[in-house]
Every structure is written in structure tokens, then in C-alpha cells.
Design an enzyme around this catalytic site. Sequence first.
Site, short mmCIF file in Angstrom:
data_model
loop_
_atom_site.label_atom_id
_atom_site.label_comp_id
_atom_site.label_asym_id
_atom_site.label_seq_id
_atom_site.Cartn_x
_atom_site.Cartn_y
_atom_site.Cartn_z
N SER A 1 -49.58 -50.62 -41.57
CA SER A 1 -50.60 -50.80 -40.54
C SER A 1 -51.21 -52.20 -40.49
CB SER A 1 -51.74 -49.78 -40.74
OG SER A 1 -52.39 -50.00 -41.98
N SER B 1 -47.04 -47.34 -46.97
CA SER B 1 -48.49 -47.49 -46.88
C SER B 1 -49.10 -46.48 -45.91
CB SER B 1 -48.80 -48.95 -46.51
OG SER B 1 -50.16 -49.24 -46.62
N PHE B 2 -49.66 -46.95 -44.80
CA PHE B 2 -50.12 -46.09 -43.71
C PHE B 2 -49.01 -45.13 -43.26
CE2 PHE B 2 -49.22 -46.38 -39.12
CZ PHE B 2 -50.32 -45.78 -38.50
N ASP C 1 -50.43 -54.40 -56.65
CA ASP C 1 -50.84 -54.14 -55.26
C ASP C 1 -52.36 -54.24 -55.13
OD1 ASP C 1 -51.29 -53.05 -52.70
OD2 ASP C 1 -49.67 -51.59 -52.91
N HIS D 1 -48.06 -55.48 -52.47
CA HIS D 1 -47.94 -54.37 -51.53
C HIS D 1 -46.63 -54.37 -50.77
CE1 HIS D 1 -49.55 -51.05 -49.29
NE2 HIS D 1 -49.49 -51.67 -48.14
#
Length: 285
Positions: A47, A116-117, A237, A265
Site C-alpha cells: 500500500s 504487507s497490506f 523491517d 520491508h
Amino acid sequence: MTASGGRPASLAVDERPEIGRTVVADGIATNYLEAGAGAPLVFVHGSGPGVTAYANWRGVLPVLAEHFHCYAPDMVGFGFTERPDGIEYGVQTWADQLLGFLDALGLDRVHLVGNSFGGAIALRLAARHPERVDRLALMGSVGVPFPITEGLDAVWGYQPSFENMRRIMDYFAYSRELVTDELAEVRYRASVQPGFQESFGAMFPAPRQQWVDAMATPDDELAALPHRTLLVHGRDDQVIPLATSLRLLELIDDSELHVYSRCGHWTQIERAEKFSRLLAEFLVD
């Protein structure tokens, strides 16, 4: 398979490689990349501001397409997918779009990769429609509650400028070699394309802890997941803490965790070759 409104997808370098095919998914004209042949493998991006499926997956799609039929959609509010007026952004909206994407392309059961998102979206789909998912891979995943990090707060609170983009790039990557002014300029220009910041700015208004919590799937649903699951995380991260993957490892019975040292990340970028090999081996084992 039917598609409309876009050019044939290509991973080759051309004038707009981030624009592929278009299909209507849950009523949303969805841009997606497609490559390869074999078992279907769907990638769900993260995102960050200005992100597209192409930006997230360009380094791994050509490799995985040698073994799988790969799909990578732009989720609504991101990239070159339609932004319908009045849409309410949220994990269920994105999960419904992803389910509609599978339905529209006739994909009954797929391997699913969420970054992630995108991990939160993959988890919600797998929990609510487990029969549609074969194996699950999650990278630096959202999907369980955690105190919002300084990095994620900065990413979700991004306001367009080169300086702000340069600052949040420092949160994403461990390697300073990856965080260049040139990369920041490319990502900044992407973030100010028409419609990009308007939708991004509407998704995660302050206080942003509420959106971390809203992206979570209840623990009991995660504990009931039957899928073989690969968890991947960068030890360093600064956006999504390693603790989230450790919690998912506790909750998901058939799960394993791979942690990369000296990695932030961007596991799919910082460890592109190793990640691609790890994912391919996990999916065929």
C-alpha cells in the site's frame, strides 16, 4: 478468459509496462498483469504511495512465470484500476474485489501471495473463502493487530513531495544502495499521477492505528485456516514489525516462517532472487 479495455499484458519493458489487461471484478474495472502458464498464482501488492502491481512484483513475476500462470491486479484505489465515486475503502472491499477477480477470470482455486497490506487482503479472502485458496504466502503481512510503527504511519500519511518520498524510502529498505534519489524521484512521480494521491489520501486518515486494527482478521478465523502457509519477513523491517509474522506463525497451524537478515520491508526487492526461489520451492513441494 475474457478481458477488455486494456492491452495484452506484458512483462517486457515498453512505454507503460504497468498497464496490462482489464477485467471487471466485483463491479470494478481492474487493471492486471498476466504471464506464464501452469497452476494459477495471484499476487496482491502493498500500500505504498504511487504503488502498482508492476512496481511491487516486476522483479519476481518473470521468474515465477516460468513455473506458474501469474496474475497481479491493481487493487481499487491503486495503480490503473478504476476508482469508482463514493467507494468505501477497507479490507472487505479489497477482499471482495479479489474474489470478484478470481470469479471473472474463472479461477476456482489459486495460490495466493500477499505483500504487507496485500497480506491482510489475502488472509481475509482465505478465511472467508478457504476453498478458493490452495497455498498462501505472506510477506511482512498486515492482518493481526499491532501498535502502528513510525514507518507505517509515515507511509500512510505521505503527502506528495520528493523530500517526503525520499524520507519514506528510508523506512522501506535496509540497503542504502537501494534508496537512491533516482528511485525516490521515480516513486514520487508515480505518486502524483492523476487520481493516485486523491485515493491514497482518503484511505488511511489519522489517527492511523484504527486502520491497522481494521485490517485485522479475527484470531479464531486465522486459527481455523487450513492452508499450508509461508510467512516471509525482513528482520530489520521498520514498516511492519517481525512480531506480526511471529503472531501469524502461532495462529496458523500449517505455517512456516523465513526471516531474512539485513533486510527491510522490501523482501521481494532486496532478496528478489532468493525470495523467488523460496516461493517456487514452497509452492511445488
